[in-house]
Design a protein around this motif. Structure first.
Motif, PDB file in Angstrom:
ATOM      1  N   ASN A   1      34.682  47.602  40.052  1.00  0.00           N
ATOM      2  CA  ASN A   1      34.075  48.344  41.142  1.00  0.00           C
ATOM      3  C   ASN A   1      32.761  47.560  41.728  1.00  0.00           C
ATOM      4  OD1 ASN A   1      35.039  50.733  42.306  1.00  0.00           O
ATOM      5  ND2 ASN A   1      33.232  51.728  41.545  1.00  0.00           N
ATOM      6  N   CYS A   2      32.537  46.200  41.385  1.00  0.00           N
ATOM      7  CA  CYS A   2      31.416  45.540  41.857  1.00  0.00           C
ATOM      8  C   CYS A   2      32.284  44.328  42.949  1.00  0.00           C
ATOM      9  CB  CYS A   2      30.808  44.576  40.825  1.00  0.00           C
ATOM     10  SG  CYS A   2      29.677  43.329  41.255  1.00  0.00           S
ATOM     11  N   PRO A   3      31.872  44.604  44.154  1.00  0.00           N
ATOM     12  CA  PRO A   3      32.625  43.685  45.146  1.00  0.00           C
ATOM     13  C   PRO A   3      32.467  42.256  44.704  1.00  0.00           C
ATOM     14  CG  PRO A   3      31.374  45.300  46.158  1.00  0.00           C
ATOM     15  CD  PRO A   3      30.863  45.326  44.580  1.00  0.00           C
ATOM     16  N   ALA A   4      31.310  41.794  44.489  1.00  0.00           N
ATOM     17  CA  ALA A   4      31.021  40.347  44.309  1.00  0.00           C
ATOM     18  C   ALA A   4      31.842  39.878  42.902  1.00  0.00           C
ATOM     19  CB  ALA A   4      29.747  40.062  43.976  1.00  0.00           C
ATOM     20  N   TYR A   5      31.852  40.699  41.880  1.00  0.00           N
ATOM     21  CA  TYR A   5      32.762  40.111  40.630  1.00  0.00           C
ATOM     22  C   TYR A   5      34.267  40.261  40.865  1.00  0.00           C
ATOM     23  CZ  TYR A   5      34.621  40.003  35.876  1.00  0.00           C
ATOM     24  OH  TYR A   5      35.192  39.680  34.939  1.00  0.00           O
ATOM     25  N   LEU A   6      34.565  41.466  41.930  1.00  0.00           N
ATOM     26  CA  LEU A   6      36.049  41.447  42.137  1.00  0.00           C
ATOM     27  C   LEU A   6      36.537  40.281  42.939  1.00  0.00           C
ATOM     28  CD1 LEU A   6      38.269  43.855  41.905  1.00  0.00           C
ATOM     29  CD2 LEU A   6      37.382  44.584  44.210  1.00  0.00           C
ATOM     30  N   LYS A   7      35.545  39.812  43.831  1.00  0.00           N
ATOM     31  CA  LYS A   7      36.316  38.515  44.529  1.00  0.00           C
ATOM     32  C   LYS A   7      36.190  37.299  43.513  1.00  0.00           C
ATOM     33  CE  LYS A   7      35.254  35.431  48.131  1.00  0.00           C
ATOM     34  NZ  LYS A   7      34.620  34.929  49.418  1.00  0.00           N
ATOM     35  N   TYR A   8      35.010  37.040  42.777  1.00  0.00           N
ATOM     36  CA  TYR A   8      34.801  35.760  42.182  1.00  0.00           C
ATOM     37  C   TYR A   8      35.438  35.836  40.915  1.00  0.00           C
ATOM     38  CZ  TYR A   8      31.743  34.569  45.960  1.00  0.00           C
ATOM     39  OH  TYR A   8      31.208  34.246  47.254  1.00  0.00           O
ATOM     40  N   ARG A   9      35.131  36.634  39.841  1.00  0.00           N
ATOM     41  CA  ARG A   9      35.521  37.050  38.833  1.00  0.00           C
ATOM     42  C   ARG A   9      35.131  36.183  37.705  1.00  0.00           C
ATOM     43  NH1 ARG A   9      40.150  40.576  39.054  1.00  0.00           N
ATOM     44  NH2 ARG A   9      40.186  40.318  36.547  1.00  0.00           N
ATOM     45  N   PHE A  10      34.126  35.397  37.879  1.00  0.00           N
ATOM     46  CA  PHE A  10      33.326  34.576  37.061  1.00  0.00           C
ATOM     47  C   PHE A  10      32.066  35.601  36.538  1.00  0.00           C
ATOM     48  CE2 PHE A  10      35.050  31.047  39.151  1.00  0.00           C
ATOM     49  CZ  PHE A  10      35.293  30.056  38.172  1.00  0.00           C
ATOM     50  N   GLU A  11      31.831  35.563  35.264  1.00  0.00           N
ATOM     51  CA  GLU A  11      30.887  36.597  34.957  1.00  0.00           C
ATOM     52  C   GLU A  11      29.488  36.312  35.537  1.00  0.00           C
ATOM     53  OE1 GLU A  11      30.768  39.261  32.772  1.00  0.00           O
ATOM     54  OE2 GLU A  11      32.915  39.021  32.785  1.00  0.00           O
ATOM     55  N   SER A  12      29.243  35.257  36.124  1.00  0.00           N
ATOM     56  CA  SER A  12      28.137  34.917  36.713  1.00  0.00           C
ATOM     57  C   SER A  12      27.772  35.770  38.063  1.00  0.00           C
ATOM     58  CB  SER A  12      28.052  33.319  37.237  1.00  0.00           C
ATOM     59  OG  SER A  12      29.308  33.080  37.448  1.00  0.00           O
TER      60      SER A  12
END
Lengths: 390, 456
Positions: A26-37
């Motif tokens: 549910n986090c747009p940035a994590y959803l796109k990149y998928r690196f834990e960073s």
């Protein structure tokens, strides 16, 4: 840095990137990149490492910091009550540090430069701010009017945004609301400049608006965008800008009565509609019910919910300035794409929202996912008008 | 071709990074262990991609460390000697649920939360064993570290529930274990030579599991927490044995916290479930009968007015156990997971309190009974990540807890590197050399998570 004291308290358990059923991301940035960073926890740790000198500013770190869509899902779902309210503010503070250092991603730099130089990110002359209302019969604001209709940048200059501004204005006129606009005297609300860490520019814009509102004798404001609503409601009071402010859905909810739909009730087929909560109306200001109440009043509309709704809503990805900077809005794994898929899976024909940014983001995603035959994105005012007979 | 370009060639530029930001994040975890070093982070999507990466890594003798959510807290998937970290979470598809044969096949990156929600939505009569970890923890990695879940007291630890696997060997061959190797359903891993044991508990030093089949279990409609309380620690082994003998508990914990005062007792927390309310009531009555007047007196009492926080803590699946990370306002938590024989509980109980006090900490226990044979006894230490001295205190306490575990005849569950070394040093030498021979056989270039289970 402000809120620096909470950074080391993040355990990186990851609740922050999930909705409350834990079943999706549910986090747009994590959803796109998928690196834990790019997860909120990763960002917390990286900000701390950056402040400690363990990592240095580079384009990737800038991308990590500025890809946060400020949707507030992390604040909503972090399990640590003693500091979760400060998480997003810490992210904004880190962006502010980068802004101070002059080390921001080029799209962010360009957005802020345009906003500073032109008073809007579209590089449009100020005198064209009110052009969306041309031939609509919308009056300029005077103290005879009860409300100032504050439109903001997207409603003033984006093609689709202007359509929404006209739709809301037509609806307010139809409902007999006494209002006016500032036109070329209106300034950017600055909400997204703040979200991008340009605090001084935001303060400048806010103070200028406050002064303009005061000089015009404004007491009550109704906004087109939840972003402007958020800034005026929550931030402007810091500089003495105390106005009664409503998002337009809240005003419509107060005024709209069942007899506002002559000849419509029970006359046609029923369409299923699902509501997408704009983050700055929902999670940031906790108003989930008002737009649903309005939707429920419309004849021929059956409301269905997406699995992720209200506090669990998946952001369209356009918040935090990303609508303009495009850091999380492109590619195959955008949150807007996931959102329209989720909406289509409910069986709804209409995906309704109440924010110009969400509307544009979701419309683009419907096209990219080839869902045009199944799903239509509708801005709530436009749908209300349609149900009222246009 | 430069190594980075070769990785990009396999997975694409968006799924590989050697930027310092990613290397920083993937070179540490949330526990008290010092960071390691990563050179590349890759997000594979398929076993074929992993196979190609391993062939490449063997060519250049580059270490490879697979990581799920990285929540073991003991650094077992923190790379020690650089190389590639494979973040498995892009492999997140739930591939098959077979209700009749009661198994689920998933890719290695599926999270506990995702599987739980999927089953709830599509197969509500079934459940998998959910650990005390946050819902972001991956199901596969948890099974591979001998994890245990909320139905382990009833059905066994999570590695016992593995019904099949797809594994990429260190040299790149994609293999299958169990009935799926015969092209059939993924319903059972035997009867054949049990190759699963070559990959369970090895911390990725023998291969990379890319798919797993897990047994599913009935999900009774009703659940209830009942709690008993005692201050007589010496009574615990027999009480645990009798509770397990009755064979009606779904889950079973022992807990204690020195603060607040009302928590400073030993609580025996039994979670019951039933398909019918009457079944639940019967089980509750059975346990109340068992423990009333236990051993001829009232040293164990039933907690009639259970604190709502306690009830919620144990009814919620997964629980918010991660909250312990902020006990010292510092985002740090690690524990020695001592797998002990049940008769050693009193000794461990007293020793754990001594260790906590010696290092200036308040003792806090959550132990889970595993079937009737062992207990996961948690020597728990919260620490302040912002205070190096506090981190060091936690490390010292962990080392002492690890020693205690071995002295009591126990084993250390997912221990950090120094704990692994303690175990290997105590291990009968032929067994330790056997471990090394298996690693050398499967991974001739020793590229897989080097430094872990490293036999001198």
């Amino acid at each position: 840095m402000e809120h620096e004291e909470i950074l080391h308290r993040c355990f990186r358990c990851g609740f922050c990137k999930l909705p409350s059923d834990y079943g999706s991301l549910n986090c747009p940035a994590y959803l796109k990149y998928r690196f834990e960073s790019f997860s909120p926890g990763g960002r917390m740790w990286l900000i701390r490492a950056w402040l400690n000198g363990q990592v240095r500013t580079d384009p990737r770190l800038q991308e990590i910091f500025f890809s946060c869509a400020t949707c507030g899902n992390c604040v909503e779902h972090c399990i640590f009550d003693k500091f979760r309210e400060s998480i997003l503010e810490a992210f904004i503070a880190a962006k502010a540090e980068m802004v101070h250092q002059g080390t921001v991603p080029p799209p962010v730099r360009d957005y802020l430069t345009r906003l500073l130089a032109h008073g809007n990110p579209y590089k449009m002359p100020q005198k064209k701010r009110g052009q969306w209302a041309k031939e609509l019969g919308v009056p300029s604001y005077t103290t005879d009017a009860e409300y100032l209709f504050y439109v903001g940048d997207v409603g003033s200059f984006d093609g689709r945004g202007m359509e929404m501004a006209r739709s809301v204005a037509r609806l307010l006129l139809k409902l007999g609301v006494s209002f006016g606009i500032l036109g070329e005297n209106e300034g950017s609300d600055g909400n997204d400049a703040r979200a991008l860490g340009e605090i001084e520019l935001f303060e400048h814009l806010a103070k200028r608006n406050i002064e303009t509102f005061r000089q015009a004798g404004v007491e009550k404001i109704v906004t087109l965008s939840p972003h402007g609503y958020n800034a005026i409601k929550n931030d402007y009071p810091r500089w003495g800008g105390n106005f009664t402010v409503r998002h337009y859905t809240q005003l419509v909810d107060e005024i709209l009565t069942p007899d506002g739909f002559p000849g419509q009730a029970g006359s046609g087929s029923v369409r299923k509609a699902t509501f997408h909560d704009p983050c700055y109306l929902g999670r940031h200001n906790k108003d989930y019910d008002t737009p649903r109440r309005v939707l429920d009043r419309l004849p021929g509309i059956e409301r269905v919910e997406m699995p992720r709704n209200q506090g669990d809503s998946l952001c369209c990805g356009g918040g935090g300035g990303n609508f303009f900077t495009d850091l999380v809005c492109s590619g195959p794994d955008t949150s807007a794409a996931a959102r329209v898929t989720e909406a289509a899976e409910t069986g709804a024909q209409l995906l309704v929202t109440a924010c110009p940014i969400c509307t544009v983001m979701l419309e683009d995603a419907v096209k990219s996912k080839n869902l045009e035959q199944r799903l239509q994105v509708r801005e709530l005012s436009d749908l209300v008008l349609e149900c009222m007979g246009g | 071709m430069p190594f980075m370009n070769a990785l990009v060639d396999i997975v694409g530029a968006d799924r590989v990074s050697n930027d310092p930001a990613e290397l920083f994040i993937y070179s540490r975890d949330s526990g008290a262990q010092p960071p390691g070093r990563a050179d590349y982070v890759v997000l594979p999507k398929t076993a074929e991609e992993i196979s190609r990466i391993l062939v490449l890594a063997n060519r250049d003798k580059v270490p490879v460390t697979p990581v799920g959510a990285g929540l073991t807290l003991s650094g077992i998937v923190v790379p020690e000697r650089g190389g590639i970290v494979l973040d498995m979470k892009r492999m997140d598809r739930i591939l098959e649920v077979d209700e009749i044969n009661r198994y689920v096949v998933i890719e290695a990156g599926v999270s506990q939360g995702a599987l739980r929600e999927y089953l709830k939505k599509h197969h509500p009569r079934f459940q998998h064993s959910t650990p005390e970890a946050p819902p972001t923890a991956t199901v596969t990695a948890n099974a591979l570290i001998h994890g245990h879940g909320h139905i382990s007291p009833r059905y066994g630890i999570n590695s016992d529930m593995i019904a099949g696997m797809e594994v990429v060997l260190p040299t790149g061959e994609i293999t299958h274990i169990g009935a799926c190797a015969l092209g059939g359903k993924w319903f059972s891993r035997g009867p054949m030579p049990d190759l699963a044991g070559l990959f369970v508990g090895w911390y990725g030093t023998t291969g990379i599991v890319t798919k797993i089949s897990l047994k599913l279990f009935p999900k009774p409609k009703f659940r209830q927490v009942i709690v008993f309380q005692t201050d007589d620690i010496d009574l615990l082994p027999e009480a645990i044995a009798e509770i397990m003998y009755l064979d009606m508990a779904e889950d079973f914990f022992l807990i204690m916290q020195e603060k607040p005062d009302w928590m400073n007792h030993c609580f025996l927390v039994v979670i019951l479930s039933g398909h019918f309310e009457a079944e639940l009531a019967l089980k509750k009555e059975a346990y109340q009968r068992l423990l009333s007047n236990f051993k001829g007196d009232d040293r164990i009492s039933f907690v009639a007015n259970l604190h709502p926080a306690l009830e919620k803590r144990f009814l919620d699946v997964p629980p918010l156990a991660a909250l312990a990370a902020d006990f010292r306002k510092g985002g740090g938590f690690q524990y020695t997971g001592a797998i002990l024989p049940i008769d050693q509980v009193p000794a461990a109980w007293r020793r754990g309190i001594e260790i906590a006090h010696k290092h200036g900490m308040v003792c806090s226990y959550v132990h889970q009974v595993l079937l009737g044979n062992s207990i996961m006894f948690g020597f728990n230490y919260s620490f302040n990540r912002g205070d190096e001295a506090d981190i060091e205190r936690a490390r010292l306490a962990l080392a002492e807890s690890n020693r205690t575990t071995l002295e009591l005849g126990g084993m250390i569950w997912k221990g950090e590197k120094s704990a692994q070394q303690m175990v290997l040093a105590k291990m009968e030498p032929h067994t330790a050399r056997f471990i090394r021979r298996v690693q050398e056989c499967l991974d001739p270039n020793r590229i897989m998570n080097p430094g872990k289970w490293e036999v001198p």
